[in-house]
Design a protein around this motif. Structure first.
Motif, PDB file in Angstrom:
ATOM      1  N   THR A   1     -12.217   3.929   7.195  1.00  0.00           N
ATOM      2  CA  THR A   1     -11.893   5.068   6.381  1.00  0.00           C
ATOM      3  C   THR A   1     -10.552   5.491   6.559  1.00  0.00           C
ATOM      4  O   THR A   1      -9.662   6.069   5.809  1.00  0.00           O
ATOM      5  N   ARG A   2     -10.004   5.646   8.102  1.00  0.00           N
ATOM      6  CA  ARG A   2      -8.868   6.032   8.254  1.00  0.00           C
ATOM      7  C   ARG A   2      -7.844   5.276   7.812  1.00  0.00           C
ATOM      8  O   ARG A   2      -6.715   5.802   7.422  1.00  0.00           O
ATOM      9  N   GLU A   3      -8.092   3.895   8.134  1.00  0.00           N
ATOM     10  CA  GLU A   3      -6.997   2.901   7.438  1.00  0.00           C
ATOM     11  C   GLU A   3      -6.671   3.302   6.030  1.00  0.00           C
ATOM     12  O   GLU A   3      -5.649   3.142   5.631  1.00  0.00           O
ATOM     13  N   GLN A   4      -7.769   3.310   5.248  1.00  0.00           N
ATOM     14  CA  GLN A   4      -7.810   3.733   3.953  1.00  0.00           C
ATOM     15  C   GLN A   4      -6.858   5.061   3.445  1.00  0.00           C
ATOM     16  O   GLN A   4      -6.238   4.808   2.536  1.00  0.00           O
ATOM     17  N   ARG A   5      -6.943   5.915   4.376  1.00  0.00           N
ATOM     18  CA  ARG A   5      -6.778   7.139   4.139  1.00  0.00           C
ATOM     19  C   ARG A   5      -5.124   7.138   4.433  1.00  0.00           C
ATOM     20  O   ARG A   5      -4.230   7.565   3.564  1.00  0.00           O
ATOM     21  N   GLN A   6      -4.787   6.122   5.209  1.00  0.00           N
ATOM     22  CA  GLN A   6      -3.111   6.062   5.737  1.00  0.00           C
ATOM     23  C   GLN A   6      -2.515   5.414   4.917  1.00  0.00           C
ATOM     24  O   GLN A   6      -1.337   5.651   4.386  1.00  0.00           O
ATOM     25  N   ILE A   7      -3.171   4.292   4.099  1.00  0.00           N
ATOM     26  CA  ILE A   7      -2.441   3.482   2.841  1.00  0.00           C
ATOM     27  C   ILE A   7      -2.433   4.499   1.726  1.00  0.00           C
ATOM     28  O   ILE A   7      -1.279   4.469   1.115  1.00  0.00           O
ATOM     29  N   ARG A   8      -3.524   5.181   1.630  1.00  0.00           N
ATOM     30  CA  ARG A   8      -3.135   5.937   0.403  1.00  0.00           C
ATOM     31  C   ARG A   8      -2.135   6.772   0.242  1.00  0.00           C
ATOM     32  O   ARG A   8      -1.449   6.973  -0.730  1.00  0.00           O
ATOM     33  N   LYS A   9      -1.879   7.361   1.610  1.00  0.00           N
ATOM     34  CA  LYS A   9      -0.885   8.566   2.017  1.00  0.00           C
ATOM     35  C   LYS A   9       0.296   7.703   1.415  1.00  0.00           C
ATOM     36  O   LYS A   9       1.507   8.111   0.891  1.00  0.00           O
ATOM     37  N   VAL A  10       0.585   6.694   2.053  1.00  0.00           N
ATOM     38  CA  VAL A  10       1.819   5.793   1.953  1.00  0.00           C
ATOM     39  C   VAL A  10       2.023   5.338   0.397  1.00  0.00           C
ATOM     40  O   VAL A  10       3.243   5.567  -0.012  1.00  0.00           O
ATOM     41  N   LEU A  11       1.280   4.832  -0.260  1.00  0.00           N
ATOM     42  CA  LEU A  11       1.378   4.395  -1.706  1.00  0.00           C
ATOM     43  C   LEU A  11       1.661   5.552  -2.748  1.00  0.00           C
ATOM     44  O   LEU A  11       2.319   5.403  -3.545  1.00  0.00           O
TER      45      LEU A  11
ATOM     46  N   SER B   1       8.724   8.573  -9.481  1.00  0.00           N
ATOM     47  CA  SER B   1       8.311   9.543 -10.632  1.00  0.00           C
ATOM     48  C   SER B   1       7.115   9.016 -11.321  1.00  0.00           C
ATOM     49  O   SER B   1       7.127   9.102 -12.568  1.00  0.00           O
ATOM     50  N   ILE B   2       6.189   8.299 -10.774  1.00  0.00           N
ATOM     51  CA  ILE B   2       5.140   7.848 -11.423  1.00  0.00           C
ATOM     52  C   ILE B   2       3.937   9.038 -11.273  1.00  0.00           C
ATOM     53  O   ILE B   2       3.567   9.567 -10.305  1.00  0.00           O
ATOM     54  N   GLU B   3       3.467   9.174 -12.607  1.00  0.00           N
ATOM     55  CA  GLU B   3       2.369  10.030 -12.944  1.00  0.00           C
ATOM     56  C   GLU B   3       1.081   9.767 -12.167  1.00  0.00           C
ATOM     57  O   GLU B   3       0.913   8.662 -12.093  1.00  0.00           O
ATOM     58  N   LYS B   4       0.184  10.791 -11.707  1.00  0.00           N
ATOM     59  CA  LYS B   4      -1.021  10.494 -11.162  1.00  0.00           C
ATOM     60  C   LYS B   4      -1.052   9.710 -10.032  1.00  0.00           C
ATOM     61  O   LYS B   4      -1.864   8.650 -10.006  1.00  0.00           O
ATOM     62  N   ALA B   5      -0.025   9.947  -9.006  1.00  0.00           N
ATOM     63  CA  ALA B   5       0.015   9.032  -7.761  1.00  0.00           C
ATOM     64  C   ALA B   5      -1.032   8.977  -7.032  1.00  0.00           C
ATOM     65  O   ALA B   5      -1.304   7.952  -6.778  1.00  0.00           O
ATOM     66  N   ALA B   6      -1.703  10.329  -6.931  1.00  0.00           N
ATOM     67  CA  ALA B   6      -2.753   9.987  -5.852  1.00  0.00           C
ATOM     68  C   ALA B   6      -4.123   9.395  -6.583  1.00  0.00           C
ATOM     69  O   ALA B   6      -4.532   8.514  -5.666  1.00  0.00           O
ATOM     70  N   LYS B   7      -4.251   9.271  -7.742  1.00  0.00           N
ATOM     71  CA  LYS B   7      -5.386   8.724  -8.250  1.00  0.00           C
ATOM     72  C   LYS B   7      -5.078   7.177  -8.315  1.00  0.00           C
ATOM     73  O   LYS B   7      -5.995   6.383  -7.851  1.00  0.00           O
ATOM     74  N   LEU B   8      -3.906   6.863  -8.807  1.00  0.00           N
ATOM     75  CA  LEU B   8      -3.473   5.404  -8.952  1.00  0.00           C
ATOM     76  C   LEU B   8      -3.497   4.968  -7.465  1.00  0.00           C
ATOM     77  O   LEU B   8      -3.970   3.644  -7.245  1.00  0.00           O
ATOM     78  N   ALA B   9      -3.204   5.493  -6.426  1.00  0.00           N
ATOM     79  CA  ALA B   9      -3.209   4.930  -4.967  1.00  0.00           C
ATOM     80  C   ALA B   9      -4.584   4.951  -4.606  1.00  0.00           C
ATOM     81  O   ALA B   9      -4.839   3.970  -3.836  1.00  0.00           O
ATOM     82  N   ASN B  10      -5.587   5.407  -5.066  1.00  0.00           N
ATOM     83  CA  ASN B  10      -6.973   5.597  -4.639  1.00  0.00           C
ATOM     84  C   ASN B  10      -7.689   4.099  -5.241  1.00  0.00           C
ATOM     85  O   ASN B  10      -8.215   3.473  -4.690  1.00  0.00           O
ATOM     86  N   ILE B  11      -7.337   3.825  -6.486  1.00  0.00           N
ATOM     87  CA  ILE B  11      -7.785   2.797  -7.054  1.00  0.00           C
ATOM     88  C   ILE B  11      -6.883   1.403  -6.476  1.00  0.00           C
ATOM     89  O   ILE B  11      -7.680   0.617  -6.206  1.00  0.00           O
ATOM     90  N   LEU B  12      -5.807   1.627  -6.161  1.00  0.00           N
ATOM     91  CA  LEU B  12      -5.007   0.251  -5.810  1.00  0.00           C
ATOM     92  C   LEU B  12      -5.724  -0.162  -4.433  1.00  0.00           C
ATOM     93  O   LEU B  12      -5.988  -1.185  -3.876  1.00  0.00           O
ATOM     94  N   VAL B  13      -6.042   0.941  -3.526  1.00  0.00           N
ATOM     95  CA  VAL B  13      -6.834   0.771  -2.160  1.00  0.00           C
ATOM     96  C   VAL B  13      -7.985   0.068  -2.388  1.00  0.00           C
ATOM     97  O   VAL B  13      -8.408  -0.808  -1.843  1.00  0.00           O
TER      98      VAL B  13
END
Length: 286
Positions: free
Chosen positions: A41-51, A59-71
């Protein structure tokens, strides 16, 4: 929430993709297939933050949501090739679909792994439960016997114990009471795990020494006090709290080794305890 794509929607989904987006889609699936070790969980959280930071900088919209899907798909770095997809108005939909396929791939791998593990455990249980009612010695492979016990202890080993195998696979089968030797390996492996509180390394050495097979189990536990070592093979002696040990394990081990005309030795210092079993290669039936 990411919706599951229906089988009937798959053809139309692909038909609607441009060649560039089809290529991106298969790139995502390839990234997913390359991720074989689950992330914490910690590794996923760190990667989401970087992405999220990388996409925000573009300037990509919905960055946080897309990062979650990418992880979830298995993308942890190198977003550059995926930037055109992430900027596409249909990018989120394509990512969601890739996520569903990635989940299917992961589930399939997990099922195959679980089935293989179950088959190994069933085989190990059958081998361990085998009862040679003849009372005679039989030819058996020492390494195979040890591996049977390690399979049965897999769940206790996998979360914190590193097993280091130093095997001489050219060793011959020996004449022995194989079921009883499995009890020896069981006790020594179990004691090693307990001595380390299920965290550390267990090194198993199996090799030929003169006309004997030498089997050693070395754990990285706290060790056995020098004043205790002379007593550990005595019946009913135990250093464990009341209710956690009968004190018969090592007594039984010694009796079985003696029955094989062998020896069992122990050496211990803090951080390193080794039980060594010496077994004659040529054994005569009683």
């Amino acid at each position: 929430m990411i919706r599951k794509i229906r089988d009937t929607a798959i053809p139309s989904f692909f038909q609607a993709l441009s060649k560039e987006r089809q290529s991106d889609f298969f790139t995502l699936l390839e990234r997913s297939s390359q991720q074989t070790t689950p992330l914490s969980t910690r590794e996923q959280r760190q990667i989401r933050k970087v992405l999220t930071g990388q996409m925000t900088s573009h300037s990509i919209e919905k960055a946080a949501k897309l990062a979650n899907i990418l992880v979830g798909i298995g993308v942890s770095d190198d977003l550059e090739p995926l930037l055109p997809l992430l900027k596409d108005p249909e990018g989120e939909k394509i990512l969601q679909t890739a996520y569903q396929f990635a989940n299917l791939q992961t589930s399939t791998r997990n099922i195959v792994t679980a089935a293989e593990r179950a088959a190994k455990v069933v085989f190990a249980l059958k081998t361990y439960a085998h009862d040679d009612s003849s009372g005679n010695k039989i030819e058996a492979n020492i390494i195979e016997g040890i591996e049977t016990i390690l399979t049965l202890y897999y769940n206790q080993l996998k979360y914190g114990v590193e097993v280091i195998r130093n095997y001489d696979y050219s060793l011959p089968a020996i004449l022995c009471y194989s079921d009883q030797l499995n009890q020896v390996w069981t006790n020594l492996i179990h004691n090693g795990i307990q001595a380390m509180d299920s965290k550390g390394s267990l090194t198993i050495d199996v090799r030929k020494e003169d006309d004997q097979i030498k089997v050693s189990f070395t754990d990285s536990g706290k060790g056995i006090p020098p004043e205790v070592i002379p007593k550990i093979f005595q019946p009913f002696f135990t250093t464990k709290p009341p209710g956690e040990g009968s004190g018969l394990g090592l007594d039984i081990v010694k009796k079985i080794v003696d029955k094989h005309q062998g020896q069992i030795l122990v050496e211990s210092v803090p951080g390193k305890t080794t039980f060594t079993v010496m077994l004659p290669i040529e054994l005569l039936s009683e």
